[in-house]
Design a protein around this motif. Structure first.
Motif, mmCIF file in Angstrom:
data_model
loop_
_atom_site.group_PDB
_atom_site.id
_atom_site.type_symbol
_atom_site.label_atom_id
_atom_site.label_comp_id
_atom_site.label_asym_id
_atom_site.label_seq_id
_atom_site.Cartn_x
_atom_site.Cartn_y
_atom_site.Cartn_z
ATOM 1 N N UNK A 81 -4.830 15.634 -10.901
ATOM 2 C CA UNK A 81 -4.963 14.654 -9.361
ATOM 3 C C UNK A 81 -3.720 14.046 -9.016
ATOM 4 N N UNK B 153 -1.406 16.717 -7.332
ATOM 5 C CA UNK B 153 -1.840 16.791 -6.174
ATOM 6 C C UNK B 153 -1.619 15.535 -5.094
ATOM 7 N N UNK B 154 -2.134 14.440 -5.459
ATOM 8 C CA UNK B 154 -1.950 13.409 -4.564
ATOM 9 C C UNK B 154 -0.768 13.101 -3.947
ATOM 10 N N UNK C 197 -12.473 17.491 -7.597
ATOM 11 C CA UNK C 197 -11.033 17.392 -7.183
ATOM 12 C C UNK C 197 -11.034 18.040 -5.753
ATOM 13 N N UNK D 293 -10.283 16.672 -2.135
ATOM 14 C CA UNK D 293 -9.105 17.261 -1.186
ATOM 15 C C UNK D 293 -10.031 17.467 0.009
ATOM 16 N N UNK E 37 -10.639 14.256 1.856
ATOM 17 C CA UNK E 37 -9.338 13.491 2.474
ATOM 18 C C UNK E 37 -8.870 14.304 3.755
#
Lengths: 105, 149, 109, 678
Positions: free
Chosen positions: A33, A36-37, A63, A67, A70
């Motif tokens: 995570x 990826x962030x 996750x 995504x 987001x």
């Protein structure tokens, strides 16, 4: 614990390609995570590929959804392509996440 | 061995010096304004006091030791001992004066020679001699027995 | 000394858990074996929930308490040991073993 | 550090031994019970393991042999027998001893243990037990495979975020549901936050699953058994047939996912299928999975004592505060004090409730005693327990055990006759001892009755005369004669028997019971049996009392024993011969507390008399004056003042002074004794 997962990032223009492989479970999820962030910033398209998976659990599925959320919030498109071994695939389908396996969802 | 394995609290009754095992001492108190006398108890049982919300009986060590003078002075104190580390067996000992804490060795104790006094206590742990003063170490078990008799 | 106790506890417990799991893995667990098995699981999980926390196996103890509780009920006749339950128990024990292994490795560090 | 673990081990093992003993009792009644055998085997096994781990080597060695025995038993290599059970009972005693003392150090004890182990091993050599071939009739599964109707259920599985923390993989749970029949899962993911907010070890998903299965709701729920603390779960039947895959259903699911609205059983009511509500879902039927939190924790009794002490202190200080508030006319303090009073009352009630434990915990010892003694004396006794789940203050239980054991011993030793004797008397050869506990008002009554010989009052009377306890011409009714048993120095048997003569007579029983503010009475009928009844207060620590003054001291008389209060002229009591005053033309016996407490005579114009009753006795109690009613925390006087029988404790008043609590039943008894001997 050995790093038994792998994430590849490829950036070109405004597209980001992410490839996940290996152990995609709660034990590794924090690192995954965080990584990826840090990579998803100002792209307009994020292409996710999940393949060569040893194991997968809910945290990783969350996750993927995160995504997507987001993307909706920040205005980038998310394309997902996931291929799983048969047993994991049936597990995911049975758990109601079959739609993740369909291309370009 | 040089380690000090015995800690004592010494006190005076009349002219005599006694001591108890300091580890069993809970509190040292001034004599409170009231000690509630419990009826029909032996003379040495002065009564009960309120110690932080608990009842503690107090005995007059002067009577137990056969001392006739039992007038409280400025130095009169109550030593609260807690022999079995349980509320039930707490006991206040009223003495003329609390003296000091002594660190010593079990091996320093010699047998106590009693001179046929009129006190109720008949056994002691032993006697210590420091600076030509004799300090008789009280056998708390014996005290308990005497009181419970 | 403490490390030694931990090690022993860890090893014997994991071994017993594995033993139980083998029994649970049989195609079908014969009904006449149920009481024995129930008792065995109850005692073991009872032990784990009792001793586990003081040896630092908190997660495992928490988990084993669930098993303990369930098997307490079964033992008392208030719940049946259904095939489903046997299956879930097997799952739970697998997780328990895994938790033990993880917690043990953390302690080692 | 290690000591802490050792202590913990001992504590746990004591439980284990308790369990072991219980299992053994049951096994004695049902010798082929495999479950019990396994339980015993397991208990031995854990004692062995734990013993080795914590350095109890003798314990470990010893239990090893017993474990072997029960391993053989469970493998059908050895049969359970009365001898084996007796041996195991003695073994339990030994285990208890080993737990208490740790490893044996003294040679004699070590030799004893060796001898014991040899006895155990002897069992293993006498193995040929053809009797054992138990015909294990396995229950055949009911072969009739009727076409089982399947039904469709809606499962709503709403986990809490911490679901994943104990290693649970919820995906497996869905998979398991699919194993039950045709199923479709709906995963709601709308609660998964965006990347900047996600804590990825938490669960954010909610599931609904439609499943068509022949299994019952319980079977379905079993799937979730180990996550039931971490979720809300509903299982509702929505159709008698399989409706999964029907287009209407798929529409429903689609819509539910689109709107992120959970389906409700109502959505599936036929005819309504096409109408999908866009309104908020009906408030979900709550619960279904009942709260199943950890129901008990282990706390050392020491901590409970401490809690009770602290709470008592709080109550005392709160009383001081109330007093202060009363004297200072400040409305704010007044209101605050009232609240604190309310809170501390609740806290107090809670704390006392915590210190209650079931009587059950001690019953094993009683059963054991009855069993062992009756075997030893060749008596056949049925020990019946009623009300074992009753709860009592733990301090009361601790103090109750010895007297009860003694009473039981008496019943077995002197009460129940030998079988042949009973037959001769026309009784059933098997005697019965009934142990009964129940609530009665603010008290708990514990009764032990037997159907044995009963007590011969004439014999008791003669004996009391010969011992000089009563005068030869004393006129006593039956009840008063039985009372004599409680007089110190009285024993109905001349020889001190091994069983009940261990220095404890009924006088000690009464004293011990009185220490916990209880009362003992005896009823008996020759040839029929004896009933001993113990009346106990529910808790030791709080009473409603009447505060009275006698000379310089204040005393508390429990309200529960008070009838009426009169004012008297002291001259009345001075003149009275025989300690009786006339009130309303009736003769009322009285006790003057000034006299009882050796205080100087009354100097006032008026005194007060409190009418006090206890059991069937009633008497006036003369005090200087009555101060008022108080609720007080009773504190023990400690071990040194136990001899002071009339005062059962003391109370600290709001101003820090002490008042003494009067034991009315003792007080009245003191009067009665005067009458009997005088």
């Amino acid at each position: 614990m050995a790093e038994n997962f792998n994430i590849d990032y490829k950036k070109n223009n405004h597209e980001l390609d992410i490839t996940f492989t290996g152990q995609l479970t709660i034990n590794t999820i924090k690192k995954v995570t965080e990584s990826v962030k840090s990579q998803i910033t100002d792209q307009s398209v994020v292409n996710i590929t999940v393949k060569d998976v040893d194991n997968i659990d809910l945290t990783f599925i969350q996750l993927l959804h995160s995504i997507k959320h987001s993307g909706k919030k920040k205005g980038f498109a998310v394309n997902l392509s996931m291929t799983l071994p048969e047993d994991l695939e049936s597990l995911i389908v049975n758990a109601g996440f079959g739609n993740l396996l369909k291309q370009n969802n | 061995m040089t380690s000090q394995d015995l800690t004592l609290l010494s006190f005076k009754i009349g002219e005599d010096i006694f001591a108890v095992d300091a580890l069993q001492v809970n509190h040292i108190l001034e004599v409170p304004s009231t000690i509630t006398a419990v009826p029909n108890t032996p003379v040495f049982m002065l009564g009960i006091i309120n110690l932080h919300g608990n009842i503690v009986p107090v005995v007059d060590m002067r009577i137990l030791m056969g001392n006739e003078k039992t007038i409280n002075g400025a130095d009169t104190s109550i030593i609260v001992i807690n022999p079995n580390a349980e509320q039930e067996s707490r006991l206040g000992l009223l003495v003329d004066m609390v003296k000091e804490v002594i660190e010593t060795n079990q091996s320093e104790l010699t047998e106590t020679v009693t001179d046929g006094k009129k006190g109720l206590i008949d056994t002691f742990e032993g006697t210590l001699c420091i600076n030509e003063e004799f300090i008789h170490v009280i056998d708390i078990k014996n005290i308990m027995e005497v009181i419970e008799k | 000394m403490l490390a030694e106790i931990k090690k022993q506890f860890y090893e014997t417990t994991v071994k017993e858990l594995e033993d139980i799991n083998i029994k649970l893995s049989h195609e079908e667990v014969p009904v006449e074996d149920h009481p024995v098995l129930t008792e065995q699981i109850f005692t073991l999980t009872h032990q784990i929930s009792g001793t586990g926390p003081m040896l630092g196996f908190d997660g495992a103890s928490k988990l084993s308490r669930k098993l303990e509780r369930t098997f307490y009920d079964i033992r008392a006749g208030q719940r049946n040991l259904t095939p489903q339950l046997i299956w879930q128990t097997k799952r739970a024990i697998e997780v328990l073993i895994q938790t033990f292994v993880e917690e043990n490795s953390i302690q080692r560090q | 550090m290690i000591d802490k673990f050792k202590a913990k081990f001992v504590e746990e093992s004591m439980d284990n031994v308790h369990d072991l003993e219980e299992a053994l009792f049951l096994l004695e009644k049902d010798m082929n019970n495999k479950e019990l055998i396994e339980r015993i085997f397991r208990a031995m096994h854990s004692l062995k393991g734990g013993g080795a781990m914590f350095g109890f080597n003798h314990l470990s060695e010893f239990t090893h042999h017993l474990e072997t025995i029960f391993d053989w038993v469970r493998g059908n290599k050895l049969a359970v027998s009365t001898d084996l059970i007796s041996l195991t009972f003695s073994a339990i005693d030994h285990i208890n001893h080993l737990l208490k003392t740790g490893d044996l150090t003294n040679d004699e004890e070590i030799a004893d243990q060796k001898a014991f182990i040899q006895r155990v091993q002897a069992f293993l050599t006498l193995t040929d037990s053809p009797a054992q071939k138990a015909g294990m009739t396995s229950v055949e599964a009911s072969g009739a495979e009727a076409a089982i109707a399947t039904k469709t259920y809606l499962i709503s599985f709403i986990p809490q975020p911490e679901l994943l923390q104990n290693g649970t993989n919820p995906l497996y749970l869905m998979d398991d549901i699919h194993a039950l029949g045709q199923a479709v899962s709906i995963a709601y993911t709308h609660k998964v936050p965006s990347l900047d907010l996600i804590d990825n070890t938490s669960n954010y998903c909610i599931w609904q699953i439609l499943v068509n299965t022949a299994e019952s709701v319980n079977e379905i729920k079993d799937v979730f058994i180990f996550v039931e603390d971490e979720c809300e779960l509903h299982v509702d039947q929505i159709a008698e047939t399989n409706i999964i895959g029907k287009p209407e259903i798929n529409v429903l699911i689609e819509k539910a996912l689109q709107h992120n609205l959970l389906l409700t059983p109502d959505d599936f009511k036929s005819g309504d299928w096409n109408k999908v509500q866009t309104k908020e879902p009906e408030e979900k039927k709550k619960v279904v999975v009942k709260e199943h939190k950890i129901s008990s924790i282990r706390v050392t009794s020491h901590k409970i004592d401490e809690l009770v002490t602290l709470v008592s202190e709080l109550v005392t200080i709160q009383a001081q505060l109330s007093l202060y508030a009363e004297n200072h006319d400040d409305p704010v303090i007044g209101a605050l004090t009232e609240n604190i009073q309310k809170l501390s009352r609740q806290l107090r009630e809670n704390a006392f409730d915590i210190s209650l434990i079931p009587l059950q915990s001690e019953l094993m010892r009683f059963q054991r005693l009855v069993r062992d003694l009756s075997k030893e004396q060749n008596k056949d006794i049925d020990f019946v327990i009623e009300g074992g789940d009753l709860e009592l203050d733990k301090n009361i239980i601790e103090n109750l055990t010895d007297p009860l054991l003694h009473i039981l011993r008496n019943s077995i030793d002197h009460g129940i006759e030998l079988p042949e004797e009973r037959i001769a008397k026309g009784k059933s050869p098997k005697g019965t001892i009934l142990f009964k506990a129940f609530h009665s008002g603010a008290n708990v009554i514990v009764e032990i009755s037997d159907d044995g010989k009963g007590m011969d009052t004439e014999y008791i009377r003669q004996k009391a005369i010969s011992k000089g306890i009563i005068e030869a011409d004393a006129v006593l009714n039956e009840k008063e004669i039985l009372e004599l048993l409680f007089v110190s120095g009285f024993s109905t048997r001349d020889t001190v028997s091994d069983v009940s003569g261990r220095g404890v007579g009924m006088d000690v029983v009464r004293r011990k019971i009185a220490n916990i503010r209880g009362e003992v009475t005896i009823e008996s009928q020759v040839g029929k049996g004896t009933l001993i009844s113990i009346r106990l207060p529910l808790t030791l620590s709080i009473i409603d009392g009447l505060l009275v003054k006698v000379a310089d001291n204040q005393y508390v008389i429990p309200i529960s024993s008070i009838d009426k209060i009169y004012a008297l002229d002291p001259a009345q009591i001075k003149q009275s011969f025989n300690n009786v005053v006339i009130i309303d033309k009736e003769q009322v016996p009285f006790i003057d507390l000034r006299k009882v407490f050796n205080e100087p005579q009354h100097q006032t114009d008026i005194v007060q008399m409190v009418m006090v009753k206890s059991e069937d006795k009633k008497s006036g109690v003369i005090v200087d004056n009555v101060v008022g009613e108080y609720q007080t925390v009773v504190k023990p006087l400690g071990r040194y003042l136990k001899k002071q029988e009339i005062i059962s404790g003391a109370s600290i008043m709001g101003d820090g002074t002490i008042s003494m609590v009067i034991d009315t039943s003792r007080l009245l008894q003191s009067r009665k004794n005067i009458k009997v001997t005088g």
